[in-house]
Write a protein that holds these residues in place. Structure first.
Motif, PDB file in Angstrom:
ATOM      1  N   ILE A   3       0.843  -1.197   0.000  1.00  0.00           N
ATOM      2  CA  ILE A   3       0.000   0.000   0.000  1.00  0.00           C
ATOM      3  C   ILE A   3       0.875   1.243   0.000  1.00  0.00           C
ATOM      4  N   ILE A   4       0.525   2.204  -0.867  1.00  0.00           N
ATOM      5  CA  ILE A   4       1.217   3.491  -0.926  1.00  0.00           C
ATOM      6  C   ILE A   4       0.275   4.554  -0.365  1.00  0.00           C
ATOM      7  N   ILE A   5       0.766   5.348   0.584  1.00  0.00           N
ATOM      8  CA  ILE A   5      -0.009   6.449   1.161  1.00  0.00           C
ATOM      9  C   ILE A   5       0.648   7.760   0.739  1.00  0.00           C
ATOM     10  N   VAL A   6      -0.113   8.608   0.076  1.00  0.00           N
ATOM     11  CA  VAL A   6       0.395   9.921  -0.324  1.00  0.00           C
ATOM     12  C   VAL A   6      -0.150  10.949   0.661  1.00  0.00           C
ATOM     13  N   GLY A   7       0.739  11.574   1.417  1.00  0.00           N
ATOM     14  CA  GLY A   7       0.326  12.537   2.436  1.00  0.00           C
ATOM     15  C   GLY A   7       0.558  11.980   3.819  1.00  0.00           C
ATOM     16  N   GLY A   8       1.454  12.621   4.578  1.00  0.00           N
ATOM     17  CA  GLY A   8       1.811  12.124   5.899  1.00  0.00           C
ATOM     18  C   GLY A   8       1.257  12.960   7.034  1.00  0.00           C
ATOM     19  N   GLY A   9       0.111  13.613   6.801  1.00  0.00           N
ATOM     20  CA  GLY A   9      -0.509  14.430   7.845  1.00  0.00           C
ATOM     21  C   GLY A   9      -1.210  13.577   8.884  1.00  0.00           C
ATOM     22  N   LYS A  10      -2.258  14.159   9.515  1.00  0.00           N
ATOM     23  CA  LYS A  10      -2.936  13.464  10.619  1.00  0.00           C
ATOM     24  C   LYS A  10      -3.549  12.144  10.160  1.00  0.00           C
ATOM     25  N   VAL A  11      -4.273  12.167   9.042  1.00  0.00           N
ATOM     26  CA  VAL A  11      -4.915  10.946   8.548  1.00  0.00           C
ATOM     27  C   VAL A  11      -3.871   9.990   7.981  1.00  0.00           C
ATOM     28  N   ASN A 303     -12.293  25.540  15.314  1.00  0.00           N
ATOM     29  CA  ASN A 303     -11.025  25.061  14.753  1.00  0.00           C
ATOM     30  C   ASN A 303      -9.963  24.801  15.823  1.00  0.00           C
ATOM     31  N   MET A 304     -10.300  25.062  17.091  1.00  0.00           N
ATOM     32  CA  MET A 304      -9.327  24.866  18.169  1.00  0.00           C
ATOM     33  C   MET A 304      -9.799  23.772  19.110  1.00  0.00           C
ATOM     34  N   LYS A 326     -15.535  17.762  19.083  1.00  0.00           N
ATOM     35  CA  LYS A 326     -14.629  17.403  17.986  1.00  0.00           C
ATOM     36  C   LYS A 326     -13.193  17.700  18.404  1.00  0.00           C
ATOM     37  N   ILE A 327     -12.316  16.703  18.241  1.00  0.00           N
ATOM     38  CA  ILE A 327     -10.894  16.892  18.528  1.00  0.00           C
ATOM     39  C   ILE A 327     -10.089  16.464  17.303  1.00  0.00           C
ATOM     40  N   SER A 328      -9.287  17.373  16.798  1.00  0.00           N
ATOM     41  CA  SER A 328      -8.548  17.113  15.559  1.00  0.00           C
ATOM     42  C   SER A 328      -7.108  16.708  15.789  1.00  0.00           C
ATOM     43  N   SER A 329      -6.437  17.374  16.719  1.00  0.00           N
ATOM     44  CA  SER A 329      -4.988  17.195  16.817  1.00  0.00           C
ATOM     45  C   SER A 329      -4.481  16.738  18.171  1.00  0.00           C
ATOM     46  N   ILE A 330      -5.109  17.185  19.246  1.00  0.00           N
ATOM     47  CA  ILE A 330      -4.567  16.913  20.583  1.00  0.00           C
ATOM     48  C   ILE A 330      -4.392  15.411  20.797  1.00  0.00           C
ATOM     49  N   ALA A 331      -3.233  15.043  21.325  1.00  0.00           N
ATOM     50  CA  ALA A 331      -2.910  13.620  21.469  1.00  0.00           C
ATOM     51  C   ALA A 331      -2.890  13.156  22.922  1.00  0.00           C
ATOM     52  N   PHE A 332      -3.367  14.005  23.845  1.00  0.00           N
ATOM     53  CA  PHE A 332      -3.359  13.633  25.258  1.00  0.00           C
ATOM     54  C   PHE A 332      -4.603  12.816  25.595  1.00  0.00           C
ATOM     55  N   ASN A 333      -4.689  11.613  24.999  1.00  0.00           N
ATOM     56  CA  ASN A 333      -5.893  10.798  25.152  1.00  0.00           C
ATOM     57  C   ASN A 333      -6.165  10.426  26.603  1.00  0.00           C
ATOM     58  N   LEU A 339     -11.759  13.477  31.442  1.00  0.00           N
ATOM     59  CA  LEU A 339     -12.627  14.645  31.515  1.00  0.00           C
ATOM     60  C   LEU A 339     -14.070  14.229  31.247  1.00  0.00           C
ATOM     61  N   ASP A 340     -15.004  14.986  31.784  1.00  0.00           N
ATOM     62  CA  ASP A 340     -16.429  14.677  31.631  1.00  0.00           C
ATOM     63  C   ASP A 340     -16.928  15.251  30.304  1.00  0.00           C
ATOM     64  N   LEU A 341     -16.510  14.607  29.198  1.00  0.00           N
ATOM     65  CA  LEU A 341     -16.770  15.176  27.876  1.00  0.00           C
ATOM     66  C   LEU A 341     -17.879  14.471  27.089  1.00  0.00           C
ATOM     67  N   ASP A 342     -18.463  13.415  27.612  1.00  0.00           N
ATOM     68  CA  ASP A 342     -19.517  12.705  26.897  1.00  0.00           C
ATOM     69  C   ASP A 342     -18.947  12.083  25.622  1.00  0.00           C
ATOM     70  N   THR A 343     -19.454  12.452  24.440  1.00  0.00           N
ATOM     71  CA  THR A 343     -18.998  11.837  23.183  1.00  0.00           C
ATOM     72  C   THR A 343     -17.904  12.683  22.527  1.00  0.00           C
ATOM     73  N   ILE A 344     -16.810  12.013  22.156  1.00  0.00           N
ATOM     74  CA  ILE A 344     -15.702  12.688  21.467  1.00  0.00           C
ATOM     75  C   ILE A 344     -15.584  12.113  20.059  1.00  0.00           C
ATOM     76  N   ILE A 345     -15.481  12.978  19.078  1.00  0.00           N
ATOM     77  CA  ILE A 345     -15.308  12.547  17.689  1.00  0.00           C
ATOM     78  C   ILE A 345     -13.952  13.039  17.187  1.00  0.00           C
ATOM     79  N   TYR A 346     -13.131  12.095  16.716  1.00  0.00           N
ATOM     80  CA  TYR A 346     -11.839  12.424  16.104  1.00  0.00           C
ATOM     81  C   TYR A 346     -11.985  12.219  14.590  1.00  0.00           C
ATOM     82  N   PRO A 347     -12.091  13.289  13.793  1.00  0.00           N
ATOM     83  CA  PRO A 347     -12.256  13.107  12.338  1.00  0.00           C
ATOM     84  C   PRO A 347     -11.184  12.233  11.695  1.00  0.00           C
ATOM     85  N   LYS A 348      -9.937  12.322  12.192  1.00  0.00           N
ATOM     86  CA  LYS A 348      -8.872  11.520  11.571  1.00  0.00           C
ATOM     87  C   LYS A 348      -9.122  10.029  11.787  1.00  0.00           C
TER      88      LYS A 348
END
Length: 452
Positions: A3-11, A303-304, A326-333, A339-348
């Motif tokens: 498999i070849i992946i083009v793009g080394g960002g979050k996803v 966006n933050m 929604k959490i996009s980048s923070i990695a402190f799982n 935290l009392d956050l209920d449902t968390i969605i990570y788009p990546k």
């Protein structure tokens, strides 16, 4: 698979990590030297610095022998061009990330003309997941198997719940419900339960059941399962647009708070049935003036990540509403999970799960028989759907005859559309699909559920 992946960002990095762990040969292409170097240091992958749409670079990456190319750069057009060149150079399967809503209307045409195996829109996929949760707000997360005939639902045992201090084996007899508890999260521990496991207040549990039986189960434990009547959304980006369209179609009232005037005007034209408010969603005063305390649900889509987390915590304090963060980048799982956050969605992760599902289906045709897979607890528990085929070592055997690995259970059996909650005397037959829940990662074949 190669498999070849083009793009080394979050996803791209998430895919590289997950696909390499499952035994695939991964090559990542990215223009940025430091990105490629970091991936080489962290994961068992190959890396090439260059333009993924270059025929020369793709040849260097091994496109002629590749099974799949996945293009997940920040540019839709570049992703589509990468896939087009890959089809010509290597005749492999291709997947493109395409985010522009304008392309979304033409996706069928684009897929057919470019020969794409899949086009994934992270914002749309995340919105679909959020809408699913708002339809069933009691759940923290909902996954579907067997083409929607089986659901895996995660929820928290609240104060005074009838499930507090009950043995798992007693649920069927005491509550007369045909559901199976397949995972229990208790503080930092994750348990694949046995019949003797005792549930406690504040446990987060996952159950496997048909939609009909899960609905009955929640009624028996006195939990309302009706969808929310209204929702407030902080931030008016692409996810907010896709989510609002779905919620309005479900008959749910939507109010979006967005601080950019031009975007407000654009959303007012695109979503005439929604209430679009020009204001700063990070302001407690604005939120309260717009009626946050009276809302059934609140979705933070700024966006933050830090802002989304703080807004969600504030909403949980002012009302007992359903909250999606929604959490996009923070990695402190580990911190976030406390935290009392209920449902968390990570788009990546939503995006990577869609793509991983397709990859497993491809591998299914060349040996593996994993039909579907979801992570119920991040990096700790997987739910996999297997097909029982000829010569499978579990074929025509009762479950109690199987020497299953530890920390693994069979959650349900789908036999020609009939959903069976498994018991010891049930037999696995040819053509059945089964959902397996386990903390043992990397299972590829139904035989992997057995001890060596």
């Amino acid at each position: 698979m190669q498999i070849i992946i083009v793009g080394g960002g979050k996803v791209g990095s998430t895919l590289a990590e997950q696909l390499s762990k499952e035994g695939n040969d991964i090559t990542v292409i990215d223009r940025r030297y430091e990105v490629v170097q970091n991936l080489l240091n962290e994961f068992d992958v190959m890396g090439i610095v260059g333009n993924g749409s270059s025929h020369k670079v793709q040849i260097e990456a091994g496109i002629e022998n590749a099974d799949l190319l996945i293009a997940v750069t920040g540019s839709d057009e570049l992703n589509l061009l990468c896939c087009l060149i890959a089809k010509k150079a290597g005749n492999c399967q291709t997947i493109a990330r395409v985010r522009n809503p304008e392309y979304n209307e033409e996706m069928r045409f684009i897929k057919e003309e470019l020969g794409l195996a899949m086009a994934i829109n992270p914002e749309l996929a995340s919105a679909v997941e959020m809408a699913r949760v708002l339809r069933f707000p009691t759940a923290i997360k909902i996954e579907t198997f067997a083409k929607g005939k089986v659901e895996v639902l995660k929820f928290k045992i609240g104060k005074g719940s009838v499930l507090n201090n009950i043995q798992v084996s007693q649920i069927a007899t005491k509550l007369k419900c045909d559901v199976l508890v397949c995972a229990v999260e208790r503080e930092d521990d994750v348990i694949i339960p046995t019949g003797n496991t005792i549930l406690r207040e504040n446990d987060i549990i996952s159950i496997v059941a048909s939609p009909k039986h899960s609905s009955q189960f929640f009624k028996r434990i006195n939990i309302v399962t009706n969808q929310v009547r209204n929702t407030m959304i902080a931030g008016g980006g692409e996810i907010a647009y896709y989510l609002t369209k779905q919620l309005l179609n479900m008959g749910i009232e939507v109010k979006i708070i967005e601080k950019d005037k031009a975007r407000c005007e654009e959303l007012s034209e695109l979503l005439p049935k929604a209430s679009i408010i020009l204001g700063d969603a990070s302001s407690q005063q604005v939120l309260m003036e717009e009626g946050l305390a009276n809302m059934d649900s609140f979705v933070t889509l700024t966006n933050m990540d830090e802002e989304n987390i703080l807004l969600s915590l504030f909403a949980r304090r002012v009302s007992n509403m359903k909250v999606i963060t929604k959490i996009s980048s923070i990695a402190f799982n580990d911190v976030i999970n406390h935290l009392d956050l209920d449902t968390i969605i990570y788009p990546k992760y939503v995006t990577s799960e869609y793509i991983m599902g397709y990859v497993r289906a491809m591998k299914n045709s060349i040996g593996s028989n994993v039909e579907n897979m979801y992570r119920l607890v991040e990096n700790k528990v997987e739910a996999l759907e297997f097909v029982i085929r000829e010569k499978a070592p579990v074929l025509n055997k009762t479950l109690e005859q199987l020497d299953l690995k530890e920390n693994l259970l069979i959650g349900c059996i789908n036999r020609n559309g009939e959903i069976i909650t498994p018991k010891g005397q049930d037999v696995l037959k040819l053509g059945d699909t089964v959902v397996v829940v386990t903390t043992n990662t990397g299972l590829k074949d139904i035989s992997d559920i057995l001890r060596d």
